[in-house]
Scaffold this active site. Structure first.
Site, PDB file in Angstrom:
ATOM      1  N   ASP A   1       0.685  -1.020  -0.013  1.00  0.00           N
ATOM      2  CA  ASP A   1       0.237   0.015  -0.070  1.00  0.00           C
ATOM      3  C   ASP A   1       0.985   1.249  -0.068  1.00  0.00           C
ATOM      4  O   ASP A   1       1.844   1.350   0.806  1.00  0.00           O
ATOM      5  CB  ASP A   1      -0.831   0.004   1.266  1.00  0.00           C
ATOM      6  CG  ASP A   1      -1.729   1.141   1.471  1.00  0.00           C
ATOM      7  OD1 ASP A   1      -2.266   1.742   0.470  1.00  0.00           O
ATOM      8  OD2 ASP A   1      -1.935   1.874   2.601  1.00  0.00           O
TER       9      ASP A   1
ATOM     10  N   ASP B   1      -3.840   2.620  -4.896  1.00  0.00           N
ATOM     11  CA  ASP B   1      -2.363   2.635  -4.266  1.00  0.00           C
ATOM     12  C   ASP B   1      -2.195   1.162  -3.675  1.00  0.00           C
ATOM     13  O   ASP B   1      -1.334   1.014  -2.517  1.00  0.00           O
ATOM     14  CB  ASP B   1      -2.270   3.767  -3.397  1.00  0.00           C
ATOM     15  CG  ASP B   1      -3.217   3.557  -2.027  1.00  0.00           C
ATOM     16  OD1 ASP B   1      -4.218   3.103  -2.496  1.00  0.00           O
ATOM     17  OD2 ASP B   1      -2.874   4.283  -1.113  1.00  0.00           O
ATOM     18  N   GLU B   2      -2.979   0.129  -3.874  1.00  0.00           N
ATOM     19  CA  GLU B   2      -2.791  -0.896  -3.102  1.00  0.00           C
ATOM     20  C   GLU B   2      -2.854  -2.122  -4.229  1.00  0.00           C
ATOM     21  O   GLU B   2      -3.728  -2.142  -4.877  1.00  0.00           O
ATOM     22  CB  GLU B   2      -3.994  -1.239  -2.204  1.00  0.00           C
ATOM     23  CG  GLU B   2      -4.358  -0.749  -1.013  1.00  0.00           C
ATOM     24  CD  GLU B   2      -5.549  -0.586  -0.220  1.00  0.00           C
ATOM     25  OE1 GLU B   2      -5.638  -1.765   0.324  1.00  0.00           O
ATOM     26  OE2 GLU B   2      -6.214   0.185  -0.262  1.00  0.00           O
TER      27      GLU B   2
END
Ligand SMILES: [Mg+2]
Length: 420
Positions: free
Chosen positions: A8, A103-104
C-alpha cells in the site's frame, strides 16, 4: 501453503505530490476533491495537525494558511500514472498481482523462501525508482495480509513499514489481534462493525473466535469467510474481492491468442460493460479506469501493458467508462504482439448518492441513467451481452475547477519538471 502480501502506498496522493516537490518533505499537505470541494487526502503531518478527511475545504482554508499547509487540487492524471508505475515495479517481484485500488495491490508470495527480505527489497525498489513510500503486510490469507498492512503502519512497536504474521507465535498473534478494533478487518465496514459490537464482537480476535455457524446464520457467508481467513485459512484467491468492493475487475484469457486491435477492442468493451453493470449494481461510481493487456509470460515476447485513465467526473455510465477504457487500450496496444488476456479494472469507487454536487458539470442526464437501467434489466432478463454498446462514446470533457493543481509531470510533455 498460501502467502499473500498487501502493498500500500503511504498517504498516496500526498506522496505523489511530494515526489516533484522535495521541498515539501516532512511538511503538511492536503489534497482536495473535484472542484476543490473537500479534503480527500492528507499527509501524515497534516493528519497530525488534525485535518480530517472529507471535511469541506472552505471551513479549513484559514487553518491551512495558519499552519502553512500546502494545498493541492486533485491531479488524477499524475496519481493514475504514478500508480501505474508503482504497480509495474511491484509486479516484477511476484508471479501474480491483483491491483486492488489506486495505491494497493495484493501479491501472491507462495513459494517465496524469505518473504521478509522480499518485502524490504520491494519497498526499497519502489522508493528508489519512483520516490513513493509503501508499506507491506504479509499473511497466509488476503484478509490477514490486509490486517498486517494496517499493523505495519499504525500499531506502535510494529509500525516500521513491514509486518508479517509469521513473526509471531499463536499466543502473540492473539494478543495483537485483541488490540485491533473489529472495524479494521477487511470487509467490515462501519455499519457491520456497529452491529458486531452490539454482539460484543469488538476486536479482530473476537471475530476470529466467533462460531462460524452463528456468523453465517446471523450475518452472512461473507463474514463467516472473513473469520475463517482470520484463522489463517485462505478462502479468497487473487481477484476474488471481498465486500465491499473498492475496485471491480473484469478480465479473461482469449481462447486463441490475437494480435488484432479490433478483437481487443471488442474484449475490452465487453469487460467494461460487465464491470459497469456490477458498478451500478452496488450503487457506486468510478473515478479511474484501468486497462491491461498481456501476452503469454512464457512466450517469446512477454509484455504486460497496463495504464490508468482518469475520468473528469466519477461515473457509472458504461459509455463514459468505455471511452476511457478504449483510450487506455490504444495507449498500451503494441502492434505485432499476440495477446493472451485483456481486462479492465474500475477504481476509486464512491457511493453514487454521496457524489459531490458539482456546480460546473452538467447534472447526470436522466435519460442516460434510464438507458443504463434499461440496459441492465434487459441483460439480466435475457442474458449478459444481449444488448451491447456500439462502442466508442467519448468521455465528457468539461473543464473543472482546479485552482491549485500541480503539473501533470509524468504525462504531459509541456508540464515536465524543469531543473534550472
Ligand atoms: Mg494508501
Amino acid at each position: 501453503m498460501s502467502v499473500f502480501a498487501l502493498v500500500d502506498g503511504n498517504n498516496f496522493y500526498a506522496s505523489c505530490e511530494r515526489v516533484f516537490r522535495p521541498d515539501l518533505t516532512d511538511k503538511p499537505i492536503v489534497v482536495l476533491s473535484n472542484n476543490d470541494g473537500c479534503v480527500v487526502a492528507a499527509s501524515a503531518e497534516a493528519k497530525a495537525l488534525g485535518f480530517q478527511m472529507f471535511g469541506p475545504y472552505f471551513e479549513i482554508a484559514g487553518l491551512c494558511r495558519k499552519h502553512g499547509v500546502t494545498v493541492f487540487s486533485s491531479n488524477y492524471a499524475l496519481y493514475g500514472d504514478m500508480s501505474r508505475r508503482m504497480m509495474a515495479i511491484l509486479a516484477q517481484h511476484a508471479p501474480s498481482q491483483e491491483v486492488y485500488s489506486i495505491d494497493e495491490c495484493f501479491l501472491d508470495l507462495a513459494g517465496v523462501s524469505d518473504t521478509d527480505a522480499l518485502a524490504r527489497r520491494m519497498r526499497e525498489d519502489v522508493w528508489r525508482r519512483i520516490g513513493i513510500p509503501v508499506s507491506v503486510g504479509i499473511g497466509p490469507s488476503k484478509t490477514l495480509a490486509k490486517l498486517a498492512n494496517h499493523v505495519s503502519k499504525r500499531v506502535e512497536g510494529w509500525d516500521d513499514g513491514v509486518f508479517d504474521w509469521s513473526w509471531l507465535s499463536p499466543a502473540e498473534t492473539d494478543a495483537l489481534m485483541a488490540r485491533l478494533p473489529v472495524g479494521k478487518v477487511w470487509g467490515v465496514g462501519r455499519r457491520l462493525a456497529a452491529k458486531l459490537i452490539d454482539e460484543h464482537i469488538d476486536t479482530a480476535l473476537k471475530l476470529k473466535r466467533a462460531d462460524p455457524r452463528w456468523l453465517q446464520r446471523n450475518f452472512s457467508v461473507t463474514l463467516e469467510r472473513t473469520a475463517a481467513e482470520l484463522n489463517g485459512a485462505s478462502c479468497l484467491s487473487l481477484e476474488d474481492a471481498a465486500q465491499p468492493r473498492q475496485q471491480i475487475i473484469s478480465s479473461r484469457s482469449f481462447g486463441e491468442k490475437t494480435a488484432d486491435l479490433a478483437v481487443l477492442t471488442a474484449a475490452v468493451s465487453h469487460h467494461i460493460a460487465r464491470a459497469g453493470e456490477k458498478l451500478r449494481e452496488q450503487g457506486s461510481a468510478a473515478r479511474l479506469v484501468g486497462v491491461s493487456v498481456r501476452t503469454s509470460p512464457f512466450g517469446d515476447d512477454p509484455y504486460h501493458g497496463y495504464t490508468v485513465v482518469p475520468l473528469v467526473h466519477p461515473s457509472d455510465d458504461t459509455m463514459a467508462l468505455a471511452g476511457a477504457a478504449l483510450a487506455g487500450l490504444r495507449a498500451v496496444y503494441r502492434r505485432g504482439l499476440r495477446y493472451q488476456k485483456a481486462g479492465v479494472v474500475l477504481m476509486e469507487l464512491s457511493p453514487r448518492e454521496r457524489r459531490q454536487a458539482d456546480l460546473f458539470a452538467a447534472a447526470p442526464d436522466p435519460r442516460r441513467q434510464r438507458l443504463m437501467r434499461t440496459l441492465d434489466s434487459i441483460n439480466q432478463t435475457y442474458g449478459h451481452g444481449c444488448v451491447k454498446l456500439a462502442s466508442e462514446a467519448l468521455t465528457p470533457n468539461w473543464e473543472m475547477r482546479q485552482d491549485v493543481r500541480s503539473p501533470r509531470y509524468t504525462t504531459q510533455l509541456s508540464e515536465l519538471l524543469l531543473i534550472r
